[in-house]
Design an enzyme around this catalytic site. Structure first.
Site, mmCIF file in Angstrom:
data_model
loop_
_atom_site.group_PDB
_atom_site.id
_atom_site.type_symbol
_atom_site.label_atom_id
_atom_site.label_comp_id
_atom_site.label_asym_id
_atom_site.label_seq_id
_atom_site.Cartn_x
_atom_site.Cartn_y
_atom_site.Cartn_z
ATOM 1 N N PRO A 195 34.731 39.873 48.323
ATOM 2 C CA PRO A 195 34.792 41.101 47.526
ATOM 3 C C PRO A 195 34.757 40.922 46.005
ATOM 4 O O PRO A 195 35.712 41.241 45.294
ATOM 5 C CB PRO A 195 36.101 41.737 47.987
ATOM 6 C CG PRO A 195 36.955 40.564 48.353
ATOM 7 C CD PRO A 195 36.013 39.550 48.941
ATOM 8 N N CYS A 196 33.628 40.460 45.506
ATOM 9 C CA CYS A 196 33.479 40.303 44.064
ATOM 10 C C CYS A 196 33.516 41.660 43.354
ATOM 11 O O CYS A 196 33.784 41.716 42.155
ATOM 12 C CB CYS A 196 32.201 39.537 43.737
ATOM 13 S SG CYS A 196 30.704 40.241 44.438
#
Length: 171
Positions: free
Chosen positions: A135-136
């Site tokens: 989850p950048c």
């Protein structure tokens, strides 16, 4: 062999790829670095890419549909994250950012005991080959402002809002 397919989502089509070990690539198809990233993954894994299906890709499709429908908050499809040791350290730290929460680049650098490596953390974050799953999008600028996202800041805003709404509904 790396098997590549396309998956339709509410935010647009995504290009996905998997090896026998897990998902190694996931990006929105409009991302202009998509092919370069997939070639880098292919080179690092020393595997050719072919269009096709694989059970990991089928599971990924199901989990993405459930995520976008608000039914899934944690992905369980296996991942293969070829990168430098530092990139892998950053990507693993991203995996620990809770659903519906955000961190800043400096918070992420501090969590890695590298408080002065904010820019390096940002570069590693930007090199993440598995969008959404790693989850950048949960990383923001200092004051919570939306900074760059390969899928576009509109998608980043949507993902963050979606997660906060689902998290709020689950409480």
């Amino acid at each position: 062999m790396i098997y590549r397919t396309q998956i339709s989502t509410v935010l647009g089509d995504m290009s996905a790829a998997a090896t026998e070990q897990g998902i190694c690539f996931l990006e929105f198809t409009e991302d202009n670095r998509r092919e370069d990233t997939l070639q880098l993954v292919s080179a690092r894994l020393k595997m050719a890419v072919t269009d096709g299906s694989h059970p990991h890709l089928t599971l990924l499709d199901t989990q993405l549909q459930d995520y976008f429908a608000g039914k899934l908050t944690e992905f369980t499809v296996p991942l293969v994250l070829p990168g430098t040791p530092f990139q892998q350290k950053v990507w693993n730290a991203l995996l620990s950012v809770p659903f519906g929460c955000t961190v800043t680049y400096s918070m992420l650098a501090e969590s890695l005991s590298c408080p002065r490596a904010v820019r390096a953390v940002g570069r590693a974050n930007g090199m993440n080959p598995v969008s959404v799953l790693v989850p950048c999008h949960r990383v923001t600028g200092k004051n919570g402002e939306l900074t760059g996202y390969a899928g576009g800041t509109e998608r980043k805003a949507w993902l963050l809002t979606h997660e906060k709404q689902i998290k709020g509904a689950a409480i």
